[in-house]
Enzyme design. Structure first.
Site, PDB file in Angstrom:
ATOM      1  N   SER A 149       0.737  -1.360   0.084  1.00 55.89           N
ATOM      2  CA  SER A 149      -0.170  -0.133  -0.152  1.00 55.89           C
ATOM      3  C   SER A 149       0.977   1.186  -0.188  1.00 55.89           C
ATOM      4  O   SER A 149       0.432   2.437  -0.056  1.00 55.89           O
ATOM      5  CB  SER A 149      -0.853   0.097   1.240  1.00 55.89           C
ATOM      6  OG  SER A 149      -0.293  -0.797   2.187  1.00 55.89           O
ATOM      7  N   ASN A 163      -4.113   6.325  -1.307  1.00 56.79           N
ATOM      8  CA  ASN A 163      -3.742   6.657  -0.211  1.00 56.79           C
ATOM      9  C   ASN A 163      -3.087   8.143   0.026  1.00 56.79           C
ATOM     10  O   ASN A 163      -3.165   8.615   0.913  1.00 56.79           O
ATOM     11  CB  ASN A 163      -2.459   5.691   0.348  1.00 56.79           C
ATOM     12  CG  ASN A 163      -3.093   4.262   0.988  1.00 56.79           C
ATOM     13  OD1 ASN A 163      -4.390   4.519   1.608  1.00 56.79           O
ATOM     14  ND2 ASN A 163      -2.794   3.090   0.791  1.00 56.79           N
ATOM     15  N   GLU A 200      -5.878  -0.775  -7.622  1.00 52.79           N
ATOM     16  CA  GLU A 200      -4.968   0.227  -8.242  1.00 52.79           C
ATOM     17  C   GLU A 200      -3.730  -0.541  -9.020  1.00 52.79           C
ATOM     18  O   GLU A 200      -3.041  -1.106  -8.134  1.00 52.79           O
ATOM     19  CB  GLU A 200      -4.783   1.234  -7.290  1.00 52.79           C
ATOM     20  CG  GLU A 200      -4.149   2.375  -7.289  1.00 52.79           C
ATOM     21  CD  GLU A 200      -3.918   3.368  -5.948  1.00 52.79           C
ATOM     22  OE1 GLU A 200      -3.784   2.393  -4.898  1.00 52.79           O
ATOM     23  OE2 GLU A 200      -3.795   4.485  -6.397  1.00 52.79           O
TER      24      GLU A 200
HETATM   25  P1  NAI Z   1      -1.372  -9.501   7.373  1.00 55.04           P
HETATM   26  O1  NAI Z   1      -0.257  -9.169   8.416  1.00 55.04           O
HETATM   27  O2  NAI Z   1      -2.630  -9.779   7.448  1.00 55.04           O
HETATM   28  O3  NAI Z   1      -0.649 -10.738   6.318  1.00 55.04           O
HETATM   29  C1  NAI Z   1       0.595 -10.948   6.019  1.00 55.04           C
HETATM   30  C2  NAI Z   1       1.113 -12.438   6.051  1.00 55.04           C
HETATM   31  O4  NAI Z   1       2.406 -12.461   5.219  1.00 55.04           O
HETATM   32  C3  NAI Z   1       1.272 -13.091   7.376  1.00 55.04           C
HETATM   33  O5  NAI Z   1       0.420 -14.220   7.449  1.00 55.04           O
HETATM   34  C4  NAI Z   1       2.662 -13.239   7.368  1.00 55.04           C
HETATM   35  O6  NAI Z   1       2.963 -14.656   8.204  1.00 55.04           O
HETATM   36  C5  NAI Z   1       3.111 -13.471   5.806  1.00 55.04           C
HETATM   37  N1  NAI Z   1       4.510 -13.441   5.637  1.00 55.04           N
HETATM   38  C6  NAI Z   1       5.210 -12.511   6.004  1.00 55.04           C
HETATM   39  N2  NAI Z   1       6.466 -12.652   5.620  1.00 55.04           N
HETATM   40  C7  NAI Z   1       6.417 -13.629   4.532  1.00 55.04           C
HETATM   41  C8  NAI Z   1       7.173 -14.146   3.966  1.00 55.04           C
HETATM   42  N3  NAI Z   1       8.595 -13.808   3.662  1.00 55.04           N
HETATM   43  N4  NAI Z   1       6.867 -15.177   3.105  1.00 55.04           N
HETATM   44  C9  NAI Z   1       5.487 -15.515   3.011  1.00 55.04           C
HETATM   45  N5  NAI Z   1       4.686 -15.038   3.831  1.00 55.04           N
HETATM   46  C10 NAI Z   1       5.047 -14.010   4.760  1.00 55.04           C
HETATM   47  O7  NAI Z   1      -1.088  -8.232   6.144  1.00 55.04           O
HETATM   48  P2  NAI Z   1      -2.126  -7.816   5.238  1.00 55.04           P
HETATM   49  O8  NAI Z   1      -3.173  -6.656   5.702  1.00 55.04           O
HETATM   50  O9  NAI Z   1      -2.910  -8.832   4.621  1.00 55.04           O
HETATM   51  O10 NAI Z   1      -1.221  -6.929   4.319  1.00 55.04           O
HETATM   52  C11 NAI Z   1      -0.329  -7.547   3.413  1.00 55.04           C
HETATM   53  C12 NAI Z   1       0.032  -6.433   2.185  1.00 55.04           C
HETATM   54  O11 NAI Z   1      -0.881  -5.676   1.814  1.00 55.04           O
HETATM   55  C13 NAI Z   1       0.853  -5.413   2.711  1.00 55.04           C
HETATM   56  O12 NAI Z   1       1.753  -4.954   1.804  1.00 55.04           O
HETATM   57  C14 NAI Z   1      -0.246  -4.162   3.231  1.00 55.04           C
HETATM   58  O13 NAI Z   1       0.180  -2.883   2.912  1.00 55.04           O
HETATM   59  C15 NAI Z   1      -1.188  -4.372   1.852  1.00 55.04           C
HETATM   60  N6  NAI Z   1      -2.328  -4.083   2.008  1.00 55.04           N
HETATM   61  C16 NAI Z   1      -3.243  -4.091   3.131  1.00 55.04           C
HETATM   62  C17 NAI Z   1      -4.700  -3.635   3.217  1.00 55.04           C
HETATM   63  C18 NAI Z   1      -5.194  -3.773   4.385  1.00 55.04           C
HETATM   64  O14 NAI Z   1      -6.531  -3.219   4.526  1.00 55.04           O
HETATM   65  N7  NAI Z   1      -4.819  -4.553   5.378  1.00 55.04           N
HETATM   66  C19 NAI Z   1      -5.028  -2.884   2.068  1.00 55.04           C
HETATM   67  C20 NAI Z   1      -4.307  -2.797   0.801  1.00 55.04           C
HETATM   68  C21 NAI Z   1      -3.002  -3.322   0.799  1.00 55.04           C
END
Ligand code: NAI
Length: 296
Positions: free
Chosen positions: A118, A189, A151
Protein backbone atom coordinates in the site's frame (compact mmCIF):
# COMPACT_ATOMS: atom_id res chain seq x y z
CA UNK A 1 -2.05 -17.14 -17.60
CA UNK A 2 -3.07 -20.19 -15.53
CA UNK A 3 -1.02 -20.52 -12.36
CA UNK A 4 -1.05 -17.75 -9.79
CA UNK A 5 1.00 -17.81 -6.60
CA UNK A 6 -0.09 -15.56 -3.74
CA UNK A 7 2.52 -14.89 -1.07
CA UNK A 8 1.09 -14.19 2.38
CA UNK A 9 -2.19 -15.74 3.58
CA UNK A 10 -3.18 -12.82 5.86
CA UNK A 11 -6.04 -10.31 5.51
CA UNK A 12 -5.26 -9.44 1.89
CA UNK A 13 -3.53 -12.62 0.67
CA UNK A 14 -6.41 -14.96 1.44
CA UNK A 15 -8.85 -12.57 -0.27
CA UNK A 16 -6.64 -12.36 -3.38
CA UNK A 17 -6.27 -16.17 -3.51
CA UNK A 18 -10.05 -16.54 -3.10
CA UNK A 19 -10.88 -14.19 -5.99
CA UNK A 20 -8.41 -15.79 -8.43
CA UNK A 21 -9.52 -19.33 -7.48
CA UNK A 22 -13.22 -18.46 -7.80
CA UNK A 23 -12.50 -17.21 -11.31
CA UNK A 24 -10.95 -20.49 -12.44
CA UNK A 25 -7.24 -19.93 -11.84
CA UNK A 26 -5.01 -22.49 -10.12
CA UNK A 27 -3.69 -20.74 -7.03
CA UNK A 28 -0.81 -21.64 -4.75
CA UNK A 29 -1.04 -19.87 -1.40
CA UNK A 30 2.33 -19.47 0.35
CA UNK A 31 3.00 -18.38 3.93
CA UNK A 32 5.68 -18.99 6.53
CA UNK A 33 3.74 -21.49 8.68
CA UNK A 34 0.96 -24.05 8.29
CA UNK A 35 -0.97 -22.16 11.00
CA UNK A 36 -0.99 -18.97 8.91
CA UNK A 37 -2.10 -20.95 5.85
CA UNK A 38 -4.85 -22.77 7.78
CA UNK A 39 -6.13 -19.45 9.12
CA UNK A 40 -6.20 -18.06 5.57
CA UNK A 41 -7.99 -21.12 4.20
CA UNK A 42 -10.63 -21.05 6.92
CA UNK A 43 -11.31 -17.36 6.18
CA UNK A 44 -11.74 -18.24 2.50
CA UNK A 45 -14.19 -21.01 3.40
CA UNK A 46 -16.15 -18.68 5.70
CA UNK A 47 -16.35 -16.02 2.99
CA UNK A 48 -17.47 -18.60 0.41
CA UNK A 49 -20.18 -19.81 2.82
CA UNK A 50 -21.39 -16.23 3.20
CA UNK A 51 -21.62 -15.88 -0.61
CA UNK A 52 -23.46 -19.21 -0.76
CA UNK A 53 -26.01 -18.11 1.86
CA UNK A 54 -26.62 -14.94 -0.13
CA UNK A 55 -27.05 -17.13 -3.26
CA UNK A 56 -24.23 -15.26 -5.03
CA UNK A 57 -22.45 -18.56 -5.77
CA UNK A 58 -23.47 -22.21 -5.97
CA UNK A 59 -22.22 -25.15 -3.90
CA UNK A 60 -20.33 -26.30 -7.02
CA UNK A 61 -18.51 -22.94 -7.29
CA UNK A 62 -17.54 -23.15 -3.64
CA UNK A 63 -16.11 -26.65 -4.19
CA UNK A 64 -14.17 -25.72 -7.35
CA UNK A 65 -12.82 -22.58 -5.68
CA UNK A 66 -11.44 -24.63 -2.80
CA UNK A 67 -10.00 -27.33 -5.05
CA UNK A 68 -8.31 -24.64 -7.16
CA UNK A 69 -6.20 -23.65 -4.13
CA UNK A 70 -3.09 -25.54 -3.10
CA UNK A 71 -0.66 -24.41 -0.43
CA UNK A 72 3.03 -24.36 0.40
CA UNK A 73 5.24 -23.16 3.22
CA UNK A 74 8.22 -23.29 0.88
CA UNK A 75 8.57 -20.20 -1.28
CA UNK A 76 10.68 -21.83 -4.00
CA UNK A 77 8.31 -24.81 -4.45
CA UNK A 78 5.34 -22.43 -4.38
CA UNK A 79 6.55 -20.22 -7.24
CA UNK A 80 8.36 -22.58 -9.59
CA UNK A 81 5.43 -22.95 -12.01
CA UNK A 82 3.83 -19.55 -11.53
CA UNK A 83 2.79 -17.32 -14.43
CA UNK A 84 2.04 -14.52 -11.97
CA UNK A 85 3.16 -14.00 -8.39
CA UNK A 86 1.15 -11.62 -6.22
CA UNK A 87 3.06 -10.71 -3.07
CA UNK A 88 0.86 -9.78 -0.09
CA UNK A 89 3.32 -10.30 2.77
CA UNK A 90 3.82 -8.00 5.74
CA UNK A 91 4.32 -4.30 4.87
CA UNK A 92 8.04 -4.03 5.68
CA UNK A 93 10.39 -2.77 3.02
CA UNK A 94 13.23 -5.12 4.04
CA UNK A 95 10.87 -8.14 3.96
CA UNK A 96 9.62 -7.26 0.48
CA UNK A 97 13.06 -6.51 -1.01
CA UNK A 98 14.41 -9.82 0.31
CA UNK A 99 11.34 -11.69 -0.98
CA UNK A 100 11.58 -10.17 -4.46
CA UNK A 101 15.26 -11.09 -4.73
CA UNK A 102 14.40 -14.71 -3.94
CA UNK A 103 11.30 -14.74 -6.16
CA UNK A 104 13.26 -13.27 -9.08
CA UNK A 105 15.92 -15.96 -8.76
CA UNK A 106 13.47 -18.89 -8.64
CA UNK A 107 10.39 -17.92 -10.68
CA UNK A 108 10.07 -18.74 -14.41
CA UNK A 109 11.73 -15.98 -16.45
CA UNK A 110 8.41 -15.13 -18.13
CA UNK A 111 6.52 -14.67 -14.84
CA UNK A 112 5.13 -11.28 -13.85
CA UNK A 113 5.88 -10.23 -10.27
CA UNK A 114 3.17 -8.11 -8.64
CA UNK A 115 3.04 -6.58 -5.18
CA UNK A 116 -0.01 -5.56 -3.16
CA UNK A 117 2.00 -3.00 -1.16
CA UNK A 118 0.00 0.00 0.00
CA UNK A 119 2.95 2.36 0.28
CA UNK A 120 6.35 0.98 -0.76
CA UNK A 121 7.82 2.20 -4.06
CA UNK A 122 7.20 -0.26 -6.92
CA UNK A 123 10.33 1.09 -8.64
CA UNK A 124 12.41 0.23 -5.56
CA UNK A 125 10.94 -3.28 -5.32
CA UNK A 126 11.55 -3.76 -9.07
CA UNK A 127 15.17 -2.66 -8.65
CA UNK A 128 15.74 -5.65 -6.36
CA UNK A 129 15.08 -7.92 -9.36
CA UNK A 130 16.63 -8.52 -12.77
CA UNK A 131 13.25 -8.09 -14.50
CA UNK A 132 12.00 -4.58 -13.59
CA UNK A 133 9.89 -4.45 -16.77
CA UNK A 134 7.85 -7.38 -15.36
CA UNK A 135 7.29 -5.90 -11.89
CA UNK A 136 4.05 -4.05 -11.15
CA UNK A 137 1.78 -2.96 -8.28
CA UNK A 138 -1.60 -4.67 -7.91
CA UNK A 139 -3.16 -2.79 -5.00
CA UNK A 140 -6.33 -4.65 -4.03
CA UNK A 141 -8.75 -3.08 -1.54
CA UNK A 142 -9.98 -4.66 1.69
CA UNK A 143 -12.17 -6.80 1.77
CA UNK A 144 -10.86 -8.18 -1.52
CA UNK A 145 -13.84 -10.40 -2.51
CA UNK A 146 -16.19 -7.40 -2.17
CA UNK A 147 -14.23 -4.32 -3.27
CA UNK A 148 -14.26 -3.53 -6.98
CA UNK A 149 -11.06 -1.52 -7.40
CA UNK A 150 -7.53 -2.64 -8.19
CA UNK A 151 -5.05 0.24 -8.33
CA UNK A 152 -2.55 -0.98 -10.95
CA UNK A 153 0.74 0.81 -10.36
CA UNK A 154 3.40 1.15 -13.02
CA UNK A 155 6.94 1.36 -11.70
CA UNK A 156 9.45 3.49 -13.61
CA UNK A 157 10.51 0.50 -15.71
CA UNK A 158 7.25 -1.45 -15.91
CA UNK A 159 6.58 -2.31 -19.57
CA UNK A 160 3.42 -1.57 -21.52
CA UNK A 161 3.04 -5.30 -22.09
CA UNK A 162 3.12 -6.13 -18.37
CA UNK A 163 0.63 -3.35 -17.65
CA UNK A 164 -1.74 -4.47 -20.40
CA UNK A 165 -1.60 -8.10 -19.17
CA UNK A 166 -2.43 -7.09 -15.60
CA UNK A 167 -5.23 -4.73 -16.66
CA UNK A 168 -6.83 -7.54 -18.70
CA UNK A 169 -6.35 -10.11 -15.95
CA UNK A 170 -7.91 -7.76 -13.36
CA UNK A 171 -11.04 -7.47 -15.51
CA UNK A 172 -11.08 -11.27 -15.96
CA UNK A 173 -11.46 -11.69 -12.18
CA UNK A 174 -14.38 -9.25 -12.14
CA UNK A 175 -12.51 -6.19 -10.85
CA UNK A 176 -12.20 -2.65 -12.18
CA UNK A 177 -8.50 -1.79 -12.58
CA UNK A 178 -7.25 1.79 -12.69
CA UNK A 179 -3.74 2.53 -13.99
CA UNK A 180 -1.61 4.96 -11.98
CA UNK A 181 2.08 5.87 -11.74
CA UNK A 182 4.52 5.13 -8.93
CA UNK A 183 4.63 8.11 -6.55
CA UNK A 184 4.33 8.00 -2.75
CA UNK A 185 0.87 6.76 -1.69
CA UNK A 186 -0.06 6.16 -5.37
CA UNK A 187 -3.54 7.74 -5.75
CA UNK A 188 -5.75 6.00 -3.18
CA UNK A 189 -3.63 6.65 -0.10
CA UNK A 190 -2.28 10.02 -1.29
CA UNK A 191 -5.83 11.34 -1.14
CA UNK A 192 -7.31 9.20 1.65
CA UNK A 193 -4.58 9.53 4.28
CA UNK A 194 -4.38 13.36 4.34
CA UNK A 195 -8.18 13.36 4.76
CA UNK A 196 -7.95 10.96 7.70
CA UNK A 197 -5.06 12.99 9.16
CA UNK A 198 -7.09 16.22 8.85
CA UNK A 199 -10.01 14.55 10.67
CA UNK A 200 -7.62 13.60 13.50
CA UNK A 201 -6.18 17.14 13.57
CA UNK A 202 -9.74 18.53 13.79
CA UNK A 203 -10.43 16.27 16.77
CA UNK A 204 -7.06 17.14 18.36
CA UNK A 205 -7.72 20.89 18.03
CA UNK A 206 -11.22 20.54 19.49
CA UNK A 207 -13.02 21.64 16.34
CA UNK A 208 -15.56 18.85 16.91
CA UNK A 209 -15.97 15.46 18.59
CA UNK A 210 -15.54 11.97 17.10
CA UNK A 211 -19.23 11.43 16.28
CA UNK A 212 -19.62 14.95 14.91
CA UNK A 213 -16.61 14.66 12.55
CA UNK A 214 -17.70 11.27 11.24
CA UNK A 215 -21.33 12.38 10.87
CA UNK A 216 -20.35 15.46 8.84
CA UNK A 217 -18.44 13.28 6.38
CA UNK A 218 -21.10 10.55 6.26
CA UNK A 219 -24.15 12.76 5.82
CA UNK A 220 -22.47 15.69 4.12
CA UNK A 221 -20.21 13.85 1.67
CA UNK A 222 -22.14 10.56 1.41
CA UNK A 223 -19.14 8.57 2.67
CA UNK A 224 -20.30 5.12 3.87
CA UNK A 225 -18.06 5.44 6.94
CA UNK A 226 -16.60 8.51 8.71
CA UNK A 227 -12.80 9.07 8.46
CA UNK A 228 -12.15 8.28 12.15
CA UNK A 229 -14.06 4.99 11.99
CA UNK A 230 -12.29 4.18 8.74
CA UNK A 231 -8.92 4.90 10.38
CA UNK A 232 -9.82 2.45 13.18
CA UNK A 233 -10.79 -0.14 10.57
CA UNK A 234 -7.58 0.26 8.55
CA UNK A 235 -5.43 0.29 11.70
CA UNK A 236 -3.90 3.47 13.15
CA UNK A 237 -0.38 2.03 12.82
CA UNK A 238 -0.99 1.46 9.11
CA UNK A 239 -2.34 5.03 8.69
CA UNK A 240 0.71 6.43 10.52
CA UNK A 241 3.18 4.46 8.45
CA UNK A 242 1.55 5.55 5.15
CA UNK A 243 1.55 9.20 6.30
CA UNK A 244 5.25 8.84 7.13
CA UNK A 245 5.88 7.53 3.60
CA UNK A 246 4.03 10.57 2.15
CA UNK A 247 5.81 13.00 4.50
CA UNK A 248 9.22 11.52 3.78
CA UNK A 249 8.57 11.03 0.04
CA UNK A 250 7.32 14.57 -0.70
CA UNK A 251 9.11 16.42 2.12
CA UNK A 252 6.09 18.68 2.64
CA UNK A 253 4.73 19.64 6.09
CA UNK A 254 1.14 19.11 4.91
CA UNK A 255 1.68 15.35 5.21
CA UNK A 256 3.07 15.47 8.78
CA UNK A 257 1.12 12.98 10.92
CA UNK A 258 -1.00 14.52 13.70
CA UNK A 259 0.69 14.19 17.15
CA UNK A 260 -2.52 12.59 18.49
CA UNK A 261 -2.20 9.79 15.91
CA UNK A 262 1.46 9.27 16.89
CA UNK A 263 0.50 9.14 20.59
CA UNK A 264 -2.30 6.63 20.01
CA UNK A 265 -0.02 4.33 18.01
CA UNK A 266 2.75 4.62 20.62
CA UNK A 267 0.21 3.73 23.32
CA UNK A 268 -0.88 0.64 21.37
CA UNK A 269 -4.41 1.95 20.63
CA UNK A 270 -4.45 0.82 17.03
CA UNK A 271 -8.19 0.75 16.30
CA UNK A 272 -10.57 -2.19 15.81
CA UNK A 273 -7.80 -4.83 15.91
CA UNK A 274 -6.74 -3.86 19.46
CA UNK A 275 -10.30 -3.15 20.69
CA UNK A 276 -9.84 0.62 20.91
CA UNK A 277 -9.02 3.57 18.69
CA UNK A 278 -11.39 6.50 18.26
CA UNK A 279 -14.14 4.00 19.11
CA UNK A 280 -14.18 0.90 21.32
CA UNK A 281 -14.83 -2.53 19.81
CA UNK A 282 -16.29 -5.69 21.33
CA UNK A 283 -15.61 -8.83 19.24
CA UNK A 284 -18.78 -10.05 17.56
CA UNK A 285 -20.70 -6.81 18.29
CA UNK A 286 -21.57 -4.19 15.68
CA UNK A 287 -22.29 -1.52 18.30
CA UNK A 288 -20.16 1.59 17.82
CA UNK A 289 -19.22 3.55 20.96
CA UNK A 290 -16.86 6.49 21.08
CA UNK A 291 -13.77 5.69 23.20
CA UNK A 292 -14.12 7.16 26.73
CA UNK A 293 -10.94 9.13 26.03
CA UNK A 294 -12.88 11.26 23.54
CA UNK A 295 -16.15 11.70 25.44
CA UNK A 296 -16.69 14.80 27.56
P1 NAI B 1 -1.25 -9.50 7.36
O1 NAI B 1 -0.33 -9.20 8.49
O2 NAI B 1 -2.69 -9.79 7.62
O3 NAI B 1 -0.66 -10.73 6.50
C1 NAI B 1 0.68 -10.81 6.08
C2 NAI B 1 1.03 -12.28 5.94
O4 NAI B 1 2.31 -12.36 5.29
C3 NAI B 1 1.19 -13.01 7.30
O5 NAI B 1 0.35 -14.17 7.29
C4 NAI B 1 2.67 -13.36 7.35
O6 NAI B 1 2.93 -14.58 8.01
C5 NAI B 1 3.02 -13.43 5.87
N1 NAI B 1 4.45 -13.28 5.59
C6 NAI B 1 5.32 -12.40 6.12
N2 NAI B 1 6.56 -12.57 5.60
C7 NAI B 1 6.44 -13.59 4.70
C8 NAI B 1 7.36 -14.24 3.83
N3 NAI B 1 8.65 -13.90 3.79
N4 NAI B 1 6.89 -15.25 3.05
C9 NAI B 1 5.60 -15.63 3.09
N5 NAI B 1 4.68 -15.04 3.89
C10 NAI B 1 5.10 -14.03 4.68
O7 NAI B 1 -1.08 -8.26 6.35
P2 NAI B 1 -2.14 -7.70 5.28
O8 NAI B 1 -3.00 -6.68 5.92
O9 NAI B 1 -2.75 -8.84 4.55
O10 NAI B 1 -1.17 -6.90 4.30
C11 NAI B 1 -0.43 -7.54 3.30
C12 NAI B 1 -0.02 -6.51 2.26
O11 NAI B 1 -1.18 -5.90 1.70
C13 NAI B 1 0.82 -5.36 2.82
O12 NAI B 1 1.77 -5.00 1.86
C14 NAI B 1 -0.21 -4.25 3.02
O13 NAI B 1 0.34 -2.96 2.96
C15 NAI B 1 -1.12 -4.49 1.83
N6 NAI B 1 -2.47 -3.96 1.95
C16 NAI B 1 -3.19 -4.13 3.11
C17 NAI B 1 -4.49 -3.64 3.20
C18 NAI B 1 -5.31 -3.86 4.43
O14 NAI B 1 -6.40 -3.25 4.54
N7 NAI B 1 -4.90 -4.68 5.37
C19 NAI B 1 -5.13 -2.94 2.05
C20 NAI B 1 -4.31 -2.90 0.87
C21 NAI B 1 -3.02 -3.37 0.84
Amino acid sequence: MKNITVIGAGTMGNGIAHVFAQNGFKVTLVDLSTEAIQKGLSTIEKNLDRLLTKEKITEATKDTTLTNISTSTDLITGIKEADLIVEAATEHEAVKLELFKKIDAAAPSSAILATNTSSISITKIAAATHRPAQVIGMHFMNPVPIMQLIEVIRGYNTSNETTATIMTLSRQIGKSPVEVNDYPGFVANRILMPMINEAIISLHEGVAGVTEIDTVMKLGMAHPMGPLQLADFIGLDVCLSILQVLHHGFGQPKYAPCPLLINMVTAGRLGAKTGEGFYTYVPGSKELNVSPRFTK
